[in-house]
Design an enzyme around this catalytic site. Structure first.
Site, PDB file in Angstrom:
ATOM      1  CE1 TYR A 162      -3.569   2.562   0.397  1.00  0.00           C
ATOM      2  CE2 TYR A 162      -2.551   3.200   2.303  1.00  0.00           C
ATOM      3  CZ  TYR A 162      -3.358   3.324   1.283  1.00  0.00           C
ATOM      4  OH  TYR A 162      -4.192   4.575   1.363  1.00  0.00           O
ATOM      5  CE  LYS A 166      -3.533   5.557  -1.701  1.00  0.00           C
ATOM      6  NZ  LYS A 166      -4.350   6.345  -2.914  1.00  0.00           N
TER       7      LYS A 166
HETATM    8  P1  NDP Z   1     -13.811   4.049   0.970  1.00  0.00           P
HETATM    9  O1  NDP Z   1     -13.377   2.580   1.179  1.00  0.00           O
HETATM   10  O2  NDP Z   1     -14.586   4.636   1.756  1.00  0.00           O
HETATM   11  O3  NDP Z   1     -13.684   4.514  -0.449  1.00  0.00           O
HETATM   12  C1  NDP Z   1     -12.872   3.724  -1.732  1.00  0.00           C
HETATM   13  C2  NDP Z   1     -13.674   4.045  -2.782  1.00  0.00           C
HETATM   14  O4  NDP Z   1     -13.034   3.589  -3.946  1.00  0.00           O
HETATM   15  C3  NDP Z   1     -15.017   3.402  -2.933  1.00  0.00           C
HETATM   16  O5  NDP Z   1     -16.038   4.292  -3.601  1.00  0.00           O
HETATM   17  C4  NDP Z   1     -15.083   2.341  -3.931  1.00  0.00           C
HETATM   18  O6  NDP Z   1     -16.167   2.032  -4.591  1.00  0.00           O
HETATM   19  C5  NDP Z   1     -13.767   2.945  -4.821  1.00  0.00           C
HETATM   20  N1  NDP Z   1     -13.107   1.831  -5.363  1.00  0.00           N
HETATM   21  C6  NDP Z   1     -12.386   0.737  -4.809  1.00  0.00           C
HETATM   22  N2  NDP Z   1     -11.879   0.023  -5.806  1.00  0.00           N
HETATM   23  C7  NDP Z   1     -12.039   0.342  -6.931  1.00  0.00           C
HETATM   24  C8  NDP Z   1     -11.932   0.067  -8.326  1.00  0.00           C
HETATM   25  N3  NDP Z   1     -11.367  -1.065  -8.546  1.00  0.00           N
HETATM   26  N4  NDP Z   1     -12.653   0.825  -9.263  1.00  0.00           N
HETATM   27  C9  NDP Z   1     -13.374   1.838  -9.003  1.00  0.00           C
HETATM   28  N5  NDP Z   1     -13.542   2.370  -7.739  1.00  0.00           N
HETATM   29  C10 NDP Z   1     -12.995   1.554  -6.697  1.00  0.00           C
HETATM   30  O7  NDP Z   1     -12.328   4.810   1.254  1.00  0.00           O
HETATM   31  P2  NDP Z   1     -11.560   5.941   1.492  1.00  0.00           P
HETATM   32  O8  NDP Z   1     -12.959   7.065   0.854  1.00  0.00           O
HETATM   33  O9  NDP Z   1     -11.105   6.466   2.860  1.00  0.00           O
HETATM   34  O10 NDP Z   1     -10.499   6.125   0.439  1.00  0.00           O
HETATM   35  C11 NDP Z   1     -10.352   6.965  -0.782  1.00  0.00           C
HETATM   36  C12 NDP Z   1      -8.920   7.253  -1.104  1.00  0.00           C
HETATM   37  O11 NDP Z   1      -8.391   7.948  -0.008  1.00  0.00           O
HETATM   38  C13 NDP Z   1      -8.046   6.226  -1.350  1.00  0.00           C
HETATM   39  O12 NDP Z   1      -7.243   6.421  -2.317  1.00  0.00           O
HETATM   40  C14 NDP Z   1      -7.479   5.774  -0.051  1.00  0.00           C
HETATM   41  O13 NDP Z   1      -6.311   5.036  -0.348  1.00  0.00           O
HETATM   42  C15 NDP Z   1      -7.115   7.354   0.122  1.00  0.00           C
HETATM   43  N6  NDP Z   1      -6.830   7.293   1.786  1.00  0.00           N
HETATM   44  C16 NDP Z   1      -7.562   6.900   2.756  1.00  0.00           C
HETATM   45  C17 NDP Z   1      -7.143   7.113   4.101  1.00  0.00           C
HETATM   46  C18 NDP Z   1      -8.177   6.792   5.096  1.00  0.00           C
HETATM   47  O14 NDP Z   1      -7.560   6.612   6.390  1.00  0.00           O
HETATM   48  N7  NDP Z   1      -9.328   6.458   4.942  1.00  0.00           N
HETATM   49  C19 NDP Z   1      -5.904   7.585   4.438  1.00  0.00           C
HETATM   50  C20 NDP Z   1      -5.093   8.282   3.367  1.00  0.00           C
HETATM   51  C21 NDP Z   1      -5.448   7.897   2.040  1.00  0.00           C
HETATM   52  P3  NDP Z   1     -16.637   0.653  -5.031  1.00  0.00           P
HETATM   53  O15 NDP Z   1     -16.360  -0.304  -3.823  1.00  0.00           O
HETATM   54  O16 NDP Z   1     -18.194   0.991  -5.118  1.00  0.00           O
HETATM   55  O17 NDP Z   1     -16.033   0.652  -6.497  1.00  0.00           O
END
Ligand code: NDP
Length: 253
Positions: A162, A166
């Site tokens: 991961y 990033k």
């Molecule tokens: P969530 O799990 O709540 O949201 C992730 C989103 O990504 C969902 O809408 C999911 O939608 C989508 N997703 C996952 N895989 C795919 C795919 N193959 N194609 C299209 N969409 C996809 O997590 P967050 O909102 O927290 O994460 C958003 C971003 O923030 C990520 O890049 C994460 O790495 C980053 N981040 C998060 C942190 C945290 O602590 N939460 C910290 C730092 C960074 P669906 O399943 O419907 O496809």
């Protein structure tokens, strides 16, 4: 800001949950006549978001589209099927879709977990960006905002895959920004710290107890906190590039 973002067409990946969903709603609140392309794999959830936006801001146009960024063929299909009046008008791409699967140490990491993290967080983001930048270059305008992570700056044990995805997002964004100097195409990375979303649930493969324990005794950021930063970056004057932002909750450092 409402004026600057007025009628802008914004594509958000991973808009069905967490930061992506909050970002769609924050764009709506900031400029209630934007055009949002809301994408993710869970289209039923996106349809609920669309209904919510229609109710709150009837002038906001929303296009819901299924998109699995981890699948290069699906990314290609998505751009081919995207109606020209949306594709050719694209102003802002928010590459937010991303995930972490597992915390195993090197040697014990399942090949499919490596694949899914790299194909989603890195290759998917690159493929989406390539298509968008072609459109932006044709009009010499556009903004790419990539959601990275503190993990890309401060790798931790159990995070080799991961964290390295990033770090790749950071390097990719920074190279591209330098390539695009002297154009009207802006590129930015927003790196969140701990945000309470479905992210932990995915990391612990659906184990809610473990996911909840991550936030026990601390006050994490919300998706809304990051959404506000993304919209702030997007809403600056066209020659203002907030290239790199790190957002922590106050307990994290
Ligand atoms: P969530 O799990 O709540 O949201 C992730 C989103 O990504 C969902 O809408 C999911 O939608 C989508 N997703 C996952 N895989 C795919 C795919 N193959 N194609 C299209 N969409 C996809 O997590 P967050 O909102 O927290 O994460 C958003 C971003 O923030 C990520 O890049 C994460 O790495 C980053 N981040 C998060 C942190 C945290 O602590 N939460 C910290 C730092 C960074 P669906 O399943 O419907 O496809």
């Amino acid at each position: 800001v409402a004026q600057r973002l007025s009628r802008k067409t914004i594509l958000i990946t991973g808009a069905s949950s967490g930061i992506g969903r909050a970002t769609a709603l924050e764009f709506m609140r900031t400029a209630p006549d934007v055009r949002i392309i809301a994408t993710a794999r869970r289209v039923d959830v996106l349809e609920m978001l669309k209904a919510e936006i229609r109710e709150a801001a009837p002038m906001v146009e929303v296009l819901v589209a299924r998109l699995d960024v981890s699948d290069a063929a699906d990314v290609k299909r998505f751009w081919e099927e995207l109606p020209a009046e949306w594709r050719d008008q694209l102003d802002i791409l928010v590459n937010n879709a991303g995930l972490v699967k597992g915390l195993e140490h090197v040697g014990d990491i399942a090949e499919e977990d490596v694949d899914i993290m790299y194909s989603t967080n890195v290759t998917g983001l690159i493929n989406m960006t390539q298509a968008a930048v072609k459109i932006f270059k044709a009009r010499n305008t556009g903004t790419v905002i990539n959601v990275g992570s503190i993990a890309g700056r401060e790798p931790y044990p159990g995070g080799s895959i991961y964290c390295s995805t990033k770090a790749a997002v950071r390097a990719f964004t920074e190279s591209m920004r330098k390539e695009l100097i002297n154009t009207r195409i802006r590129v930015a990375v927003v790196d969140p710290g701990q945000v309470e979303t479905e992210f932990s649930l995915v990391r612990f493969r659906g184990d809610k107890e473990k996911a909840d324990a991550v936030y026990a005794g601390v006050e994490p950021l919300t998706g809304q906190d990051i959404a506000e930063v993304v919209v702030f970056v997007a809403g600056r004057r066209e020659n203002v590039v907030i290239a790199d932002t790190l957002v922590f909750p106050s307990h994290q450092g």
